[in-house]
Design an enzyme around this catalytic site. Structure first.
Site: not given
Length: 596
Positions: A317, A351, A384, A402, A476, A491, A538
């Protein structure tokens, strides 16, 4: 020709090195992170966002140059490739035309699209990074900002006209989605971005960067947070009704609108009242088992050498070698020799949705769900979710864009955040239930807030009890406050690290933090066929979700707790010895996790 490819990216490498040196000298000397003053932290957020934007512009220019090199190589090797090049040009709206000349006669070999008659004469300067690329001064053609880019190579010379209004508008659109509180790329009118000082609101908190190839000066500033955050959906309450109660009848009797329903759990709305007022009225209602406000949740956005043996073929890539430091830092190259993921391990990206037409994702997304509309319309109108999905599983070895952490795991696109990347506890819960019921083995949750929602926790517990691996971002805000769903015991909570294997200044911390993963300047997919840099926890979470997917691909008999244990025990201890609240068990190490 491969040498030219490397030459083409030299300017990108230089920029990244310069930024890395600046970042280390300016940031790391002052980061005893919890002690940052409010103004210092705001300045750090502004600088972080400015770096992402500058690197996004550089990413754009590098892609332009790589596309030109690819077309020229194809044309040189096979003249019959002209039709394919024309199709490629039609698919690249920001490139107006392409031409190739034979040297030294400057005889035109091939031309397609729009190019100014004096294209060659427009070249006034070489790259400031020392490579062989040539640039014209930016100019205006029919009201549009443009420039000519070219490269001379032995016996040939080729040029292209690039539409700069596209990238300027594009970057400004990204900036308009930025948040001044570290949650990068969220709607916020308090941020100002311009490419000239006369346009900018410049103050002591402003971040300033030069973009020499375009002769632009980028100014980014934002005010300190001074507004009250909307913590819940206005006039909305989540109510769990008794088994014998009919939801429609209950809503009618209580004069509220039945907004959504999931069994006996409903969302009701009365915009003339506050949620607390509604809940007080129903406090002694025997038909109500439990109720809570419909809390808002938002996305959580804001190199150690590999000791593993290299796979026979590394990703081809175009952005992998020079931009994806994050995958190399996690020791993934050796892991891909053992497994590249399995089609039997579906992963849900819960998301803002995913762009189903992105060339690096369209083959990977197999199914989707919109929790707001209860249908399959999962298109990402924020960006996002598309960025998160690309980190996890972009199509790899397609000579484009990528590489993903995992190459084969199917993606379930679950839209629970709106166009501003904001959702609510009920929509998130619906998305988790849907993902679990549709076969997800791993769920990525790059979202959260400080509200401990019973409705969302029940969904988390349902997924966990069905042996789903749950990965979430810690947030954040550089605070110890637990963010949910990351803080739930079921989690795995992921914080962010930078290129220097150190905790990111914005990354939340606390005893609930399990591990950290790369989260700064991460290149990934974006709607419209684009690639951008973003920073935040994220971005860290899908790295770990990808590793969890690879682990489950290698051994399908492992439980979710087995996977958690592998990831925690094998993490590189990058902080104080043993577990600590800033790094958890350490930075994820894919190679160690796979072989433990």
């Amino acid at each position: 020709m491969r040498a030219i490819y490397r030459l083409a990216l030299l300017s990108s490498i230089v920029l990244i090195v310069v930024l890395a040196v600046w970042y280390r000298s300016e940031h790391l000397n002052r980061i005893a992170y919890p002690d940052l003053q409010t103004s210092d932290q705001q300045q750090a957020f502004n600088e972080q966002q400015a770096e992402d934007l500058v690197m996004t512009i550089e990413l754009f220019l590098s892609q332009v140059k790589l596309d030109l090199l690819h077309w020229e190589e194809s044309l040189t090797n096979n003249q019959n490739e002209a039709a394919w090049i024309e199709e490629e040009l039609n698919n690249h709206a920001h490139i107006d035309g392409f031409a190739s000349y034979e040297l030294p006669s400057e005889t035109l070999i091939y031309e397609h699209g729009s190019l100014p008659e004096d294209s060659i004469d427009k070249f006034q300067r070489q790259s400031t990074s020392g490579d062989q690329w040539l640039y014209s001064e930016p100019y205006t053609s029919r009201g549009t900002k443009k420039m000519v880019v070219g490269l001379e190579n032995d016996d040939e010379f080729f040029i292209s006209e690039v539409d700069l209004s596209f990238v300027e508008h594009y970057v400004k659109e990204l900036a308009s989605l930025s948040d001044n509180n570290g949650n990068f790329f969220i709607g916020n009118s308090g941020l100002d971005l311009s490419f000239s000082e006369s346009e900018a609101t410049v103050d002591e908190l402003s971040a300033r960067r030069k973009i020499p190839e375009l002769k632009w000066d980028l100014y980014l500033s934002s005010e300190l947070e001074n507004t009250t955050k909307e913590e819940m959906k206005k006039g909305e309450v989540v109510v769990v009704l008794a088994e014998e109660v009919e939801p429609e009848k209950w809503a009618e009797d209580h004069d509220v609108f039945l907004l959504d329903q999931m069994g006996k759990t409903v969302v009701v709305r009365d915009l003339t009242k506050e949620a607390d007022e509604m809940m007080n009225q129903w406090d002694h209602d025997p038909s109500v088992k439990y109720m809570e406000p419909n809390y808002n949740f938002k996305k959580q956005t804001s190199n150690k050498a590999s000791t593993s043996s290299k796979p026979i073929d590394l990703p081809n890539d175009e952005l992998y070698d020079f931009y994806q430091w994050n995958l190399k830092q996690m020791n993934l190259e050796g892991v891909w020799n053992e497994t590249q993921g399995s089609e039997g391990v579906p992963v849900a990206i819960v998301d803002s949705g995913i762009d189903p037409e992105h060339r690096d994702l369209q083959e990977r997304v197999v199914k989707g769900y919109n929790a707001f509309e209860n249908n399959e319309s999962y298109f990402d109108d924020n960006g996002h979710g598309t960025h998160v999905a690309g980190i996890f599983g972009a199509v790899t070895n397609n000579e484009d864009g990528i590489a993903g952490v995992t190459w084969n795991a199917p993606i379930l696109a679950v839209k629970v955040l709106d166009d501003e990347a904001i959702g609510n506890s009920f929509s998130i819960a619906e998305g988790i239930y849907w993902a679990t019921d549709n076969g997800a083995k791993v769920i990525n949750l790059s979202l959260g807030d400080e509200h401990d929602s019973e409705v969302m926790y029940e969904a988390i517990r349902y997924a966990y009890d069905n042996d789903v691996v749950l990965i979430a971002a810690t947030g954040n805000d550089n605070v110890e406050t637990p963010m949910y769903p990351a803080a739930y015991d079921e989690v795995l909570a992921v914080g962010s690290t930078n290129q220097n294997r150190e905790r990111s200044f914005f990354s939340n911390f606390g005893d609930h933090t399990d591990v950290t993963a790369p989260g700064e300047h991460i290149p990934s997919t974006f709607p419209g066929g684009q690639y951008v840099m973003m920073s935040g926890t994220s971005m860290s979470a899908p790295h770990v979700a990808g590793i969890a997917s690879l682990i489950r691909s290698q051994d399908e008999d492992l439980t979710n707790e087995d996977v958690y244990e592998k990831i925690r025990v094998t993490a590189d201890d990058i902080g104080p010895a043993g577990f600590d609240r800033y790094h958890g068990y350490g930075m994820i190490n894919a190679s160690e996790a796979m072989n433990w």
